[in-house]
Motif scaffolding. Structure first.
Motif, mmCIF file in Angstrom:
data_model
loop_
_atom_site.group_PDB
_atom_site.id
_atom_site.type_symbol
_atom_site.label_atom_id
_atom_site.label_comp_id
_atom_site.label_asym_id
_atom_site.label_seq_id
_atom_site.Cartn_x
_atom_site.Cartn_y
_atom_site.Cartn_z
ATOM 1 N N ILE A 120 0.721 -1.246 -0.145
ATOM 2 C CA ILE A 120 0.029 0.045 -0.014
ATOM 3 C C ILE A 120 0.839 1.376 -0.026
ATOM 4 C CG2 ILE A 120 -1.806 1.149 1.268
ATOM 5 C CD1 ILE A 120 -2.723 -1.426 0.163
ATOM 6 N N ARG A 121 1.878 1.229 0.986
ATOM 7 C CA ARG A 121 2.953 2.282 0.889
ATOM 8 C C ARG A 121 3.569 2.732 -0.288
ATOM 9 N NH1 ARG A 121 6.098 0.615 4.326
ATOM 10 N NH2 ARG A 121 4.830 1.109 6.259
ATOM 11 N N GLN A 134 -4.377 11.573 -4.737
ATOM 12 C CA GLN A 134 -5.539 11.105 -4.009
ATOM 13 C C GLN A 134 -6.736 11.260 -5.260
ATOM 14 O OE1 GLN A 134 -7.120 12.532 -0.577
ATOM 15 N NE2 GLN A 134 -4.994 13.852 0.017
ATOM 16 N N ASP A 135 -6.437 11.929 -6.131
ATOM 17 C CA ASP A 135 -7.713 11.891 -6.948
ATOM 18 C C ASP A 135 -7.490 10.769 -8.077
ATOM 19 O OD1 ASP A 135 -8.758 14.179 -6.254
ATOM 20 O OD2 ASP A 135 -7.826 15.475 -7.519
ATOM 21 N N ARG A 162 -8.727 1.497 -2.371
ATOM 22 C CA ARG A 162 -9.190 2.216 -1.288
ATOM 23 C C ARG A 162 -8.349 2.543 -0.185
ATOM 24 N NH1 ARG A 162 -12.782 -1.072 0.222
ATOM 25 N NH2 ARG A 162 -14.277 -0.594 -1.177
ATOM 26 N N ARG A 163 -7.587 1.509 0.063
ATOM 27 C CA ARG A 163 -6.782 1.666 1.081
ATOM 28 C C ARG A 163 -5.385 2.554 0.793
ATOM 29 N NH1 ARG A 163 -3.969 -3.875 3.099
ATOM 30 N NH2 ARG A 163 -2.900 -2.542 4.433
ATOM 31 N N VAL A 164 -4.876 2.532 -0.691
ATOM 32 C CA VAL A 164 -4.010 3.634 -1.007
ATOM 33 C C VAL A 164 -4.588 4.956 -0.941
ATOM 34 C CG1 VAL A 164 -3.036 4.314 -2.974
ATOM 35 C CG2 VAL A 164 -2.880 1.826 -2.518
ATOM 36 N N ARG A 175 -4.631 5.861 2.632
ATOM 37 C CA ARG A 175 -3.347 6.239 3.096
ATOM 38 C C ARG A 175 -2.648 7.480 2.678
ATOM 39 N NH1 ARG A 175 1.348 3.437 5.367
ATOM 40 N NH2 ARG A 175 2.939 5.093 5.090
ATOM 41 N N LEU A 176 -3.080 7.869 1.365
ATOM 42 C CA LEU A 176 -2.708 9.305 0.916
ATOM 43 C C LEU A 176 -3.236 10.369 1.514
ATOM 44 C CD1 LEU A 176 -2.760 8.350 -2.878
ATOM 45 C CD2 LEU A 176 -0.641 9.177 -1.765
#
Length: 94
Positions: free
Chosen positions: A38-39, A54-55, A77-79, A82-83
């Motif tokens: 994810i990171r 994010q967009d 969604r997790r990414v 996270r952002l």
């Protein structure tokens, strides 16, 4: 009596199995993806898209939804979250 009980058990099992499959695909499978992945995706989006990362994550999440790929949708969604969390931390709001 016994036949009707089996029938109702089968009728009840179908929605229960569908709910279990949905929960697995939508929440459990994405949750098993390591935080490092994810990171890495978040860092990659930030490097490529800057303030619009994010967009882009939201766009990829919607794209996975449109392609009926629940696991990938959950990962994006997790990414995206996270952002957003990283942006709040950098701005001092979080």
């Amino acid at each position: 009596m016994f036949d009707s009980a089996i029938l109702w058990l089968l009728i009840g099992a179908v929605p229960l199995a569908a709910a279990a499959w949905l929960a697995h695909d939508h929440w459990l499978a994405p949750a098993r993806v390591p935080e490092e992945e994810i990171r890495r995706r978040a860092d990659d989006l930030r490097a490529r898209h800057g303030a619009r990362a994010q967009d882009e994550a939201a766009r990829r999440e919607r794209s996975a939804w449109a392609e009926l790929d629940s696991r990938e949708q959950g990962i994006w969604r997790r990414v995206r979250r996270r952002l957003a969390r990283d942006a709040r931390a950098r701005s001092g709001a979080g």
